[in-house]
Motif scaffolding. Structure first.
Motif, PDB file in Angstrom:
ATOM      1  N   ALA A 173       0.899  -1.139  -0.286  1.00  0.00           N
ATOM      2  CA  ALA A 173       0.175  -0.130   0.080  1.00  0.00           C
ATOM      3  C   ALA A 173       0.792   1.161  -0.108  1.00  0.00           C
ATOM      4  CB  ALA A 173      -0.954  -0.016   1.261  1.00  0.00           C
ATOM      5  N   LEU A 174       1.781   1.459   0.851  1.00  0.00           N
ATOM      6  CA  LEU A 174       2.939   2.406   0.755  1.00  0.00           C
ATOM      7  C   LEU A 174       3.535   2.712  -0.569  1.00  0.00           C
ATOM      8  CD1 LEU A 174       4.444   4.631   2.253  1.00  0.00           C
ATOM      9  CD2 LEU A 174       5.996   2.726   2.755  1.00  0.00           C
ATOM     10  N   ASN A 175       3.964   1.437  -1.222  1.00  0.00           N
ATOM     11  CA  ASN A 175       4.739   1.769  -2.403  1.00  0.00           C
ATOM     12  C   ASN A 175       3.680   2.039  -3.563  1.00  0.00           C
ATOM     13  OD1 ASN A 175       7.005   0.432  -4.100  1.00  0.00           O
ATOM     14  ND2 ASN A 175       5.383  -0.180  -5.367  1.00  0.00           N
ATOM     15  N   GLU A 176       2.363   1.529  -3.363  1.00  0.00           N
ATOM     16  CA  GLU A 176       1.432   2.069  -4.727  1.00  0.00           C
ATOM     17  C   GLU A 176       1.077   3.551  -4.298  1.00  0.00           C
ATOM     18  OE1 GLU A 176       0.665  -0.346  -7.256  1.00  0.00           O
ATOM     19  OE2 GLU A 176       2.332  -0.645  -6.207  1.00  0.00           O
ATOM     20  N   ALA A 177       0.882   3.881  -3.099  1.00  0.00           N
ATOM     21  CA  ALA A 177       0.647   5.297  -2.716  1.00  0.00           C
ATOM     22  C   ALA A 177       1.507   6.241  -3.144  1.00  0.00           C
ATOM     23  CB  ALA A 177       0.257   5.380  -1.336  1.00  0.00           C
ATOM     24  N   ALA A 178       2.652   5.785  -3.049  1.00  0.00           N
ATOM     25  CA  ALA A 178       3.722   6.914  -4.022  1.00  0.00           C
ATOM     26  C   ALA A 178       3.460   7.262  -5.276  1.00  0.00           C
ATOM     27  CB  ALA A 178       4.989   6.366  -3.591  1.00  0.00           C
ATOM     28  N   PHE A 179       2.969   6.409  -6.003  1.00  0.00           N
ATOM     29  CA  PHE A 179       2.539   6.762  -7.344  1.00  0.00           C
ATOM     30  C   PHE A 179       1.312   7.313  -7.653  1.00  0.00           C
ATOM     31  CE2 PHE A 179       5.937   3.390  -7.215  1.00  0.00           C
ATOM     32  CZ  PHE A 179       6.754   3.819  -8.101  1.00  0.00           C
ATOM     33  N   ARG A 180       0.564   6.861  -6.684  1.00  0.00           N
ATOM     34  CA  ARG A 180      -1.026   7.182  -6.928  1.00  0.00           C
ATOM     35  C   ARG A 180      -1.164   8.396  -6.161  1.00  0.00           C
ATOM     36  NH1 ARG A 180      -4.497   2.538  -8.667  1.00  0.00           N
ATOM     37  NH2 ARG A 180      -3.017   0.624  -9.140  1.00  0.00           N
TER      38      ARG A 180
ATOM     39  N   GLN B 269       5.056  12.541   3.151  1.00  0.00           N
ATOM     40  CA  GLN B 269       5.472  11.657   4.349  1.00  0.00           C
ATOM     41  C   GLN B 269       5.498  10.076   3.632  1.00  0.00           C
ATOM     42  OE1 GLN B 269       2.764  13.794   4.187  1.00  0.00           O
ATOM     43  NE2 GLN B 269       3.428  15.004   6.116  1.00  0.00           N
ATOM     44  N   ASN B 270       4.655   9.656   2.648  1.00  0.00           N
ATOM     45  CA  ASN B 270       4.911   8.299   1.920  1.00  0.00           C
ATOM     46  C   ASN B 270       6.209   8.257   1.063  1.00  0.00           C
ATOM     47  OD1 ASN B 270       4.059   9.403  -0.467  1.00  0.00           O
ATOM     48  ND2 ASN B 270       1.867   8.770  -0.044  1.00  0.00           N
ATOM     49  N   LEU B 271       6.631   9.345   0.625  1.00  0.00           N
ATOM     50  CA  LEU B 271       7.702   9.406  -0.148  1.00  0.00           C
ATOM     51  C   LEU B 271       8.956   9.470   0.959  1.00  0.00           C
ATOM     52  CD1 LEU B 271       7.171  12.192  -3.033  1.00  0.00           C
ATOM     53  CD2 LEU B 271       6.991   9.515  -3.117  1.00  0.00           C
ATOM     54  N   ALA B 272       8.915  10.140   1.900  1.00  0.00           N
ATOM     55  CA  ALA B 272       9.994   9.962   3.027  1.00  0.00           C
ATOM     56  C   ALA B 272       9.918   8.813   3.634  1.00  0.00           C
ATOM     57  CB  ALA B 272       9.641  10.977   4.202  1.00  0.00           C
ATOM     58  N   ALA B 273       8.919   7.859   3.723  1.00  0.00           N
ATOM     59  CA  ALA B 273       9.028   6.577   4.228  1.00  0.00           C
ATOM     60  C   ALA B 273       9.602   5.822   3.095  1.00  0.00           C
ATOM     61  CB  ALA B 273       7.506   6.189   4.347  1.00  0.00           C
ATOM     62  N   LEU B 274       9.561   5.884   1.860  1.00  0.00           N
ATOM     63  CA  LEU B 274      10.217   5.144   1.076  1.00  0.00           C
ATOM     64  C   LEU B 274      11.703   5.368   1.053  1.00  0.00           C
ATOM     65  CD1 LEU B 274       8.020   5.181  -2.404  1.00  0.00           C
ATOM     66  CD2 LEU B 274       8.333   3.421  -0.776  1.00  0.00           C
ATOM     67  N   GLU B 275      11.996   6.735   1.255  1.00  0.00           N
ATOM     68  CA  GLU B 275      13.545   7.208   1.153  1.00  0.00           C
ATOM     69  C   GLU B 275      14.130   6.443   2.373  1.00  0.00           C
ATOM     70  OE1 GLU B 275      16.197  11.081   0.537  1.00  0.00           O
ATOM     71  OE2 GLU B 275      13.758  11.333   0.954  1.00  0.00           O
ATOM     72  N   SER B 276      13.383   6.517   3.538  1.00  0.00           N
ATOM     73  CA  SER B 276      13.964   5.641   4.905  1.00  0.00           C
ATOM     74  C   SER B 276      14.210   4.288   4.581  1.00  0.00           C
ATOM     75  CB  SER B 276      13.032   5.986   6.306  1.00  0.00           C
ATOM     76  OG  SER B 276      11.850   5.109   5.737  1.00  0.00           O
ATOM     77  N   ARG B 277      13.719   3.719   3.417  1.00  0.00           N
ATOM     78  CA  ARG B 277      13.839   2.612   3.292  1.00  0.00           C
ATOM     79  C   ARG B 277      14.791   2.051   2.088  1.00  0.00           C
ATOM     80  NH1 ARG B 277       8.840   2.472   5.394  1.00  0.00           N
ATOM     81  NH2 ARG B 277       7.954   0.652   6.508  1.00  0.00           N
TER      82      ARG B 277
ATOM     83  N   ARG C 102       6.709  16.440  -6.024  1.00  0.00           N
ATOM     84  CA  ARG C 102       7.277  16.359  -4.930  1.00  0.00           C
ATOM     85  C   ARG C 102       8.608  15.334  -5.209  1.00  0.00           C
ATOM     86  NH1 ARG C 102       3.576  17.097  -0.761  1.00  0.00           N
ATOM     87  NH2 ARG C 102       1.451  17.641  -1.306  1.00  0.00           N
ATOM     88  N   ALA C 103       8.905  15.145  -6.520  1.00  0.00           N
ATOM     89  CA  ALA C 103      10.040  14.353  -6.906  1.00  0.00           C
ATOM     90  C   ALA C 103      10.435  15.029  -8.082  1.00  0.00           C
ATOM     91  CB  ALA C 103       9.795  13.029  -6.696  1.00  0.00           C
ATOM     92  N   GLU C 104      11.767  14.832  -8.413  1.00  0.00           N
ATOM     93  CA  GLU C 104      12.234  15.460  -9.724  1.00  0.00           C
ATOM     94  C   GLU C 104      12.059  14.319 -10.772  1.00  0.00           C
ATOM     95  OE1 GLU C 104      16.663  17.020 -11.272  1.00  0.00           O
ATOM     96  OE2 GLU C 104      16.654  16.197  -9.193  1.00  0.00           O
ATOM     97  N   LEU C 105      11.415  15.048 -11.770  1.00  0.00           N
ATOM     98  CA  LEU C 105      11.394  14.168 -13.092  1.00  0.00           C
ATOM     99  C   LEU C 105      12.306  14.086 -13.814  1.00  0.00           C
ATOM    100  CD1 LEU C 105       9.681  12.471 -15.071  1.00  0.00           C
ATOM    101  CD2 LEU C 105       8.767  14.556 -16.060  1.00  0.00           C
ATOM    102  N   VAL C 106      13.390  12.906 -14.088  1.00  0.00           N
ATOM    103  CA  VAL C 106      14.622  13.207 -14.637  1.00  0.00           C
ATOM    104  C   VAL C 106      14.673  12.428 -16.047  1.00  0.00           C
ATOM    105  CG1 VAL C 106      15.745  13.320 -12.551  1.00  0.00           C
ATOM    106  CG2 VAL C 106      15.297  11.206 -13.346  1.00  0.00           C
ATOM    107  N   HIS C 107      13.610  11.716 -16.223  1.00  0.00           N
ATOM    108  CA  HIS C 107      13.532  10.887 -17.658  1.00  0.00           C
ATOM    109  C   HIS C 107      12.292  10.595 -17.765  1.00  0.00           C
ATOM    110  CE1 HIS C 107      15.351   8.647 -20.980  1.00  0.00           C
ATOM    111  NE2 HIS C 107      14.517   7.851 -20.808  1.00  0.00           N
TER     112      HIS C 107
END
Length: 254
Positions: free
Chosen positions: A197-204, A209-217, A238-243
């Motif tokens: 759920a955390l992984n999918e929420a980062a995209f949807r 908070q949820n991006l920071a949780a991914l970064e902590s992992r 909230r994140a840098e689009l690089v490609h």
């Protein structure tokens, strides 16, 4: 008597050959088993089978006295017919085997597109070997749905990077649950629904908070494929689009 025993030898050999080939071919006529038989093949088998039976009878018992062919000639002719029948069956089986070995065309959803491959290769070239990637690709048919076939490993394979969560069909938990609910191991749910759920929420529905949780992992990159599921426009803020390549957008966590 010698000629009788002499005819039984090749007859037995040919009969065994016919039975072996027929045993290999008959299951193919059962729906869902083996390669389907070409149209008219069943009729060919029946005709060849009758030839074998007639040839066997002639070889064993000869021909009626009114027939013009002498018995030795009839026996030789019968064995020739038997040999041709077995050869025909072997050739037919070889053709069916070659046809069955041809790979069926892949569904378009199973293919990894050029654009997806290009994006994955870009990430490989622009990231460190120890970097961790989060992706929304989990299913063989791309679209993430409940009980999908969770055997999609091409993101980690092409990027040569570890994924926080990609597919889980080959985990011990999935194999232990094989058959549960009438589903195979590859269709069992992921053992850690909170992480999924955390992984999918980062995209949807990305949040700080949820991006920071991914970064902590340990996650450094997001590999977002719109064919796998929706990707929120908020992610670009909230994140840098690089490609970007086709349906794939790659983000770097800030």
């Amino acid at each position: 008597r010698r000629s009788g025993r002499g005819s039984i030898g090749p007859l037995a050999f040919l009969a065994v050959g016919w039975l072996v080939v027929t045993a290999a071919l008959v299951p193919r006529s059962v729906p869902g088993v083996g390669a389907p038989l070409p149209p008219g093949t069943e009729t060919t088998f029946v005709v060849v089978g009758l030839v074998v039976v007639v040839g066997a009878l002639v070889s064993l018992f000869g021909v009626p006295s009114r027939a013009r062919l002498p018995r030795p000639t009839a026996t030789v002719a019968a064995n020739v017919l038997l040999g041709l029948a077995v050869v025909a069956l072997v050739v037919t089986e070889a053709g069916l085997f070659q046809t069955s070995m041809q790979a069926p065309p892949l569904k378009s959803a199973l293919r990894v597109s050029v654009a997806e491959t290009t994006a994955a290769r870009w990430l490989e070239a622009n990231s460190e070997p120890d970097d961790v990637v989060a992706t929304n690709v989990h299913c063989r048919l791309k679209r993430t749905v409940p009980h999908c076939d969770a055997r999609a490993f091409w993101v980690s394979a092409l990027t040569q990077r570890r994924a926080l969560l990609e597919s889980w069909a080959y985990t011990a938990s999935a194999h232990e649950r094989h058959g549960v609910g009438g589903r195979a191991y590859s269709q069992q749910p992921f053992e850690n629904p909170k992480l999924l759920a955390l992984n999918e929420a980062a995209f949807r529905a990305p949040t700080t908070q949820n991006l920071a949780a991914l970064e902590s992992r340990g996650v450094r990159w997001l590999f977002a494929d719109t064919q796998a599921g929706p990707v929120s426009a908020e992610l670009s803020q909230r994140a840098e689009l690089v490609h970007e390549s086709g349906p794939v957008k790659i983000f770097r966590l800030r």
